[in-house]
Design a protein around this motif. Structure first.
Motif, PDB file in Angstrom:
ATOM      1  N   GLU A 219     -23.352  14.724 -13.996  1.00  0.00           N
ATOM      2  CA  GLU A 219     -22.083  15.566 -14.118  1.00  0.00           C
ATOM      3  C   GLU A 219     -21.577  15.892 -12.890  1.00  0.00           C
ATOM      4  O   GLU A 219     -22.634  15.983 -11.923  1.00  0.00           O
ATOM      5  N   GLY A 220     -20.511  15.301 -12.499  1.00  0.00           N
ATOM      6  CA  GLY A 220     -19.720  15.798 -11.065  1.00  0.00           C
ATOM      7  C   GLY A 220     -19.707  15.216 -10.103  1.00  0.00           C
ATOM      8  O   GLY A 220     -20.489  14.046 -10.186  1.00  0.00           O
ATOM      9  N   ALA A 221     -18.850  15.212  -9.191  1.00  0.00           N
ATOM     10  CA  ALA A 221     -18.149  13.602  -8.074  1.00  0.00           C
ATOM     11  C   ALA A 221     -18.515  12.775  -8.330  1.00  0.00           C
ATOM     12  O   ALA A 221     -19.113  11.672  -7.416  1.00  0.00           O
ATOM     13  N   HIS A 222     -17.491  12.313  -9.628  1.00  0.00           N
ATOM     14  CA  HIS A 222     -17.307  10.524  -9.614  1.00  0.00           C
ATOM     15  C   HIS A 222     -16.982  10.568 -11.067  1.00  0.00           C
ATOM     16  O   HIS A 222     -16.750  11.356 -11.879  1.00  0.00           O
ATOM     17  N   LYS A 223     -16.250   9.874 -11.209  1.00  0.00           N
ATOM     18  CA  LYS A 223     -15.403   9.731 -12.063  1.00  0.00           C
ATOM     19  C   LYS A 223     -16.085   8.705 -13.470  1.00  0.00           C
ATOM     20  O   LYS A 223     -16.217   8.921 -14.823  1.00  0.00           O
ATOM     21  N   ASP A 224     -16.865   8.253 -13.136  1.00  0.00           N
ATOM     22  CA  ASP A 224     -17.574   6.893 -14.480  1.00  0.00           C
ATOM     23  C   ASP A 224     -18.839   6.229 -13.441  1.00  0.00           C
ATOM     24  O   ASP A 224     -19.269   6.187 -11.835  1.00  0.00           O
ATOM     25  N   GLY A 225     -19.423   5.838 -14.289  1.00  0.00           N
ATOM     26  CA  GLY A 225     -21.179   5.871 -13.696  1.00  0.00           C
ATOM     27  C   GLY A 225     -21.563   4.282 -15.050  1.00  0.00           C
ATOM     28  O   GLY A 225     -20.893   4.520 -15.665  1.00  0.00           O
ATOM     29  N   ALA A 226     -22.902   3.713 -14.219  1.00  0.00           N
ATOM     30  CA  ALA A 226     -23.327   2.843 -15.591  1.00  0.00           C
ATOM     31  C   ALA A 226     -25.125   3.032 -15.116  1.00  0.00           C
ATOM     32  O   ALA A 226     -25.288   3.497 -13.932  1.00  0.00           O
ATOM     33  N   PHE A 227     -25.680   2.502 -16.268  1.00  0.00           N
ATOM     34  CA  PHE A 227     -27.163   2.192 -16.119  1.00  0.00           C
ATOM     35  C   PHE A 227     -27.511   1.040 -16.589  1.00  0.00           C
ATOM     36  O   PHE A 227     -26.964  -0.181 -16.297  1.00  0.00           O
ATOM     37  N   LYS A 234     -38.299   1.777 -14.827  1.00  0.00           N
ATOM     38  CA  LYS A 234     -37.467   2.015 -14.053  1.00  0.00           C
ATOM     39  C   LYS A 234     -36.155   1.769 -14.537  1.00  0.00           C
ATOM     40  O   LYS A 234     -35.009   0.844 -15.085  1.00  0.00           O
ATOM     41  N   LEU A 235     -35.099   2.908 -14.042  1.00  0.00           N
ATOM     42  CA  LEU A 235     -33.582   2.978 -15.080  1.00  0.00           C
ATOM     43  C   LEU A 235     -32.583   3.454 -14.305  1.00  0.00           C
ATOM     44  O   LEU A 235     -33.810   4.958 -13.368  1.00  0.00           O
ATOM     45  N   ARG A 236     -32.056   3.344 -13.424  1.00  0.00           N
ATOM     46  CA  ARG A 236     -30.773   3.421 -12.356  1.00  0.00           C
ATOM     47  C   ARG A 236     -29.853   3.524 -12.978  1.00  0.00           C
ATOM     48  O   ARG A 236     -28.727   3.516 -13.810  1.00  0.00           O
ATOM     49  N   PHE A 237     -28.979   4.925 -12.182  1.00  0.00           N
ATOM     50  CA  PHE A 237     -27.298   5.294 -12.520  1.00  0.00           C
ATOM     51  C   PHE A 237     -26.335   5.155 -11.140  1.00  0.00           C
ATOM     52  O   PHE A 237     -27.342   5.552 -10.013  1.00  0.00           O
ATOM     53  N   ARG A 238     -25.805   4.666 -11.283  1.00  0.00           N
ATOM     54  CA  ARG A 238     -24.743   5.003  -9.717  1.00  0.00           C
ATOM     55  C   ARG A 238     -23.523   4.973 -10.494  1.00  0.00           C
ATOM     56  O   ARG A 238     -23.287   4.144 -11.556  1.00  0.00           O
ATOM     57  N   ASN A 424     -24.917  -3.545  -3.673  1.00  0.00           N
ATOM     58  CA  ASN A 424     -24.374  -5.975  -4.040  1.00  0.00           C
ATOM     59  C   ASN A 424     -23.720  -6.185  -4.990  1.00  0.00           C
ATOM     60  O   ASN A 424     -23.936  -7.319  -4.973  1.00  0.00           O
ATOM     61  N   ILE A 425     -24.338  -5.574  -6.111  1.00  0.00           N
ATOM     62  CA  ILE A 425     -23.750  -5.821  -7.403  1.00  0.00           C
ATOM     63  C   ILE A 425     -22.448  -5.328  -8.032  1.00  0.00           C
ATOM     64  O   ILE A 425     -22.157  -4.137  -7.889  1.00  0.00           O
ATOM     65  N   PRO A 426     -21.648  -6.103  -8.365  1.00  0.00           N
ATOM     66  CA  PRO A 426     -20.391  -5.482  -8.811  1.00  0.00           C
ATOM     67  C   PRO A 426     -20.261  -4.436 -10.290  1.00  0.00           C
ATOM     68  O   PRO A 426     -20.722  -4.746 -11.407  1.00  0.00           O
ATOM     69  N   PHE A 427     -19.859  -3.531  -9.843  1.00  0.00           N
ATOM     70  CA  PHE A 427     -19.728  -2.706 -10.807  1.00  0.00           C
ATOM     71  C   PHE A 427     -19.580  -3.187 -12.849  1.00  0.00           C
ATOM     72  O   PHE A 427     -19.643  -2.696 -13.137  1.00  0.00           O
ATOM     73  N   GLN A 428     -18.375  -3.820 -12.370  1.00  0.00           N
ATOM     74  CA  GLN A 428     -18.513  -4.452 -13.870  1.00  0.00           C
ATOM     75  C   GLN A 428     -19.883  -4.948 -14.636  1.00  0.00           C
ATOM     76  O   GLN A 428     -19.902  -5.676 -15.333  1.00  0.00           O
ATOM     77  N   HIS A 429     -20.667  -5.268 -13.718  1.00  0.00           N
ATOM     78  CA  HIS A 429     -21.933  -6.769 -13.971  1.00  0.00           C
ATOM     79  C   HIS A 429     -23.778  -5.319 -13.716  1.00  0.00           C
ATOM     80  O   HIS A 429     -24.398  -5.895 -14.437  1.00  0.00           O
ATOM     81  N   TYR A 430     -22.540  -4.305 -13.595  1.00  0.00           N
ATOM     82  CA  TYR A 430     -24.227  -3.764 -12.753  1.00  0.00           C
ATOM     83  C   TYR A 430     -24.653  -2.588 -14.445  1.00  0.00           C
ATOM     84  O   TYR A 430     -26.440  -3.260 -13.822  1.00  0.00           O
ATOM     85  N   ALA A 431     -24.346  -3.080 -15.825  1.00  0.00           N
ATOM     86  CA  ALA A 431     -24.954  -2.699 -16.223  1.00  0.00           C
ATOM     87  C   ALA A 431     -26.144  -4.334 -17.347  1.00  0.00           C
ATOM     88  O   ALA A 431     -27.088  -3.924 -17.977  1.00  0.00           O
ATOM     89  N   ASP A 432     -25.092  -4.988 -16.734  1.00  0.00           N
ATOM     90  CA  ASP A 432     -25.781  -6.392 -17.374  1.00  0.00           C
ATOM     91  C   ASP A 432     -27.607  -6.505 -16.580  1.00  0.00           C
ATOM     92  O   ASP A 432     -27.562  -7.217 -15.627  1.00  0.00           O
TER      93      ASP A 432
END
Length: 439
Positions: A219-227, A234-238, A424-432
């Motif tokens: 929650e907060g400081a962003h509009k959308d994000g992905a895992f 190991k899991l990340r969110f940005r 360095n990963i385009p957001f549209q590919h981040y979850a892949d």
């Protein structure tokens, strides 16, 4: 749920009190009058019997009116009979159940009458589970999660009319070998740069990845994000764009009781709130051999640098500062270099250090021997060497979560999990997780 009650049958009606009589045992007379005389005698006896019956009824009524309850007691005892059903009781989890998820409630129900007492006791600690009997009295339900790797005893009593049912049931929760926890790379109350990536590390491999993602909220400081999963642990969110500067981010991993797959159950929730600082980044160009610093989009300084030489070139791409130290011991042995190797160097303490990769790239103050080549030639083992004033500025102004981007070294990027190279990963590919960039 609420169990239904069964109505009991009605008691058989008691016999009414009264004077009893029987017919005369005299046989019909053979004396004068014969049968007629016998019938006359019988009528008289019946009449006398009726008088006795009325008198008895009248006395019984007068006795009750006068407060003498002797007759009433006799009447009550004659008609009393208990027909209440012995209450049946159901316990969930069932008796002798094992590997019970501690977040599943303990529920005790009765199908007749009401519960009068329920206790759920931990064997090792003696602690009583919190819970309450519902308003209609037919159900007891626990109020909080139970402990892991614990045996519980359920004792209960239910009453219906004057009938009691008591009993006991035992079950055990998920054992220690099937617990899993989670940690994060951000700390509560800390301030990070707007490029910070949130990482979750699980103590056990996760196969139910969708369930885990659903259990995490940001929650907060962003509009959308992905895992993005880098491994089963190991899991990340940005966010799609850097966090909003000078804002608050709340991250909750609510995995308590979540089935992570492979029989593993999350054993606790974790929530961290951190703040973001100003938008800060540094741009390192190998062609110009300079580092240019920016704060909130404004240039704040330019310094000459030396990068990795031809045999140890600096990786390119966007790298997030991982940690910082005023002094950090460098040892060539960490690069598998030994005395006598051409690139070997004696251990030394580097000053004003900002780590960029876990494999060993840093921004730091160059050794005095490298000062003459700053802005001219590359002599490091992949690090960004700076003059004292430049390294001091980066150390004192920048923080973990700020960006350092390196370009024009003609070398690939570092693996994104060798640090926080997620940008360095385009957001549209981040979850892949199978998408591969220039690394």
């Amino acid at each position: 749920m609420t169990a239904s009650r069964h109505s009991s049958g009605t008691s058989p009606e008691g016999s009414r009190p009264g004077a009893s009589f029987s017919a005369s045992s005299d046989s019909p007379a053979t004396t004068p009058g014969g049968a007629g005389a016998a019938r006359g005698l019988t009528r008289r006896r019946l009449a006398l019997g009726s008088v006795g019956l009325l008198a008895a009824v009248g006395l019984s009524a007068c006795g009750a009116d006068s407060g003498d309850d002797g007759g009433a007691e006799a009447s009550g005892s004659a008609g009393a009979s208990s027909s209440a059903k012995a209450p049946g009781v159901t316990v969930s989890p069932t008796a002798d159940a094992s590997m019970v998820n501690p977040v599943d409630p303990v529920v005790v129900t009765t199908d007749a009458g009401t519960l009068t007492d329920v206790t759920v006791t931990a064997s090792s600690s003696g602690e009583k589970a919190e819970g309450a009997i519902g308003k209609d009295g037919t159900e007891w339900r626990s109020a909080k999660p139970l402990a892991f790797d614990e045996t519980y005893t359920v004792d209960y009593t239910a009453r219906s009319g004057d009938r009691d049912t008591t009993g006991q049931s035992v079950f055990s929760t998920v054992d220690a070998a099937h617990e899993a926890d989670v940690s994060m790379n951000v700390k509560d109350g800390q301030t990070y740069g707007v490029w910070q990536v949130v990482e979750f590390n699980f103590s056990e491999p996760v196969s139910a990845k969708d369930a885990v993602e659903k259990a995490i909220s940001v929650e907060g400081a962003h509009k959308d994000g992905a895992f993005r999963w880098y491994s089963d642990q190991k899991l990340r969110f940005r966010p799609s764009e850097p966090w909003t500067p000078r804002s608050t981010v709340k991250v909750s991993a609510n995995i308590l009781g979540t089935d992570l797959g492979n029989g593993m159950i999350g054993n606790g929730n974790k929530t961290v709130s951190f703040t973001t600082g100003p938008e800060q980044r540094a741009y390192v160009d190998n062609n110009a051999k300079t580092l240019v610093a920016y704060v909130d989009g404004k240039e704040t300084g330019t310094w000459p640098v030396t990068l990795g030489d031809a045999e140890w070139p600096s990786t390119t791409g966007k790298k997030v500062i991982l940690e910082q130290a005023a002094s950090y011991k460098f040892n060539a042995g960490s690069l598998n270099l030994k005395p006598g190797d051409s690139h070997y160097y004696p251990p030394f303490d580097a000053s004003n250090v900002s780590r960029l990769t876990w494999s060993g790239e840093f921004v730091h103050q160059a050794l005095p021997s490298a000062y003459p080549v700053l802005g001219v030639a590359n002599v490091s083992h992949g690090c960004v060497g700076m003059p004292p004033e430049g390294a001091s500025y980066i150390y004192n102004t920048f923080r973990p979560g700020d960006m350092v981007e390196v370009v024009n070294t003609n070398y690939p990027q570092a693996d994104p999990d060798d640090g926080l190279g997620d940008w360095n990963i385009p957001f549209q590919h981040y979850a892949d997780e199978n998408w591969h960039g220039n690394w």
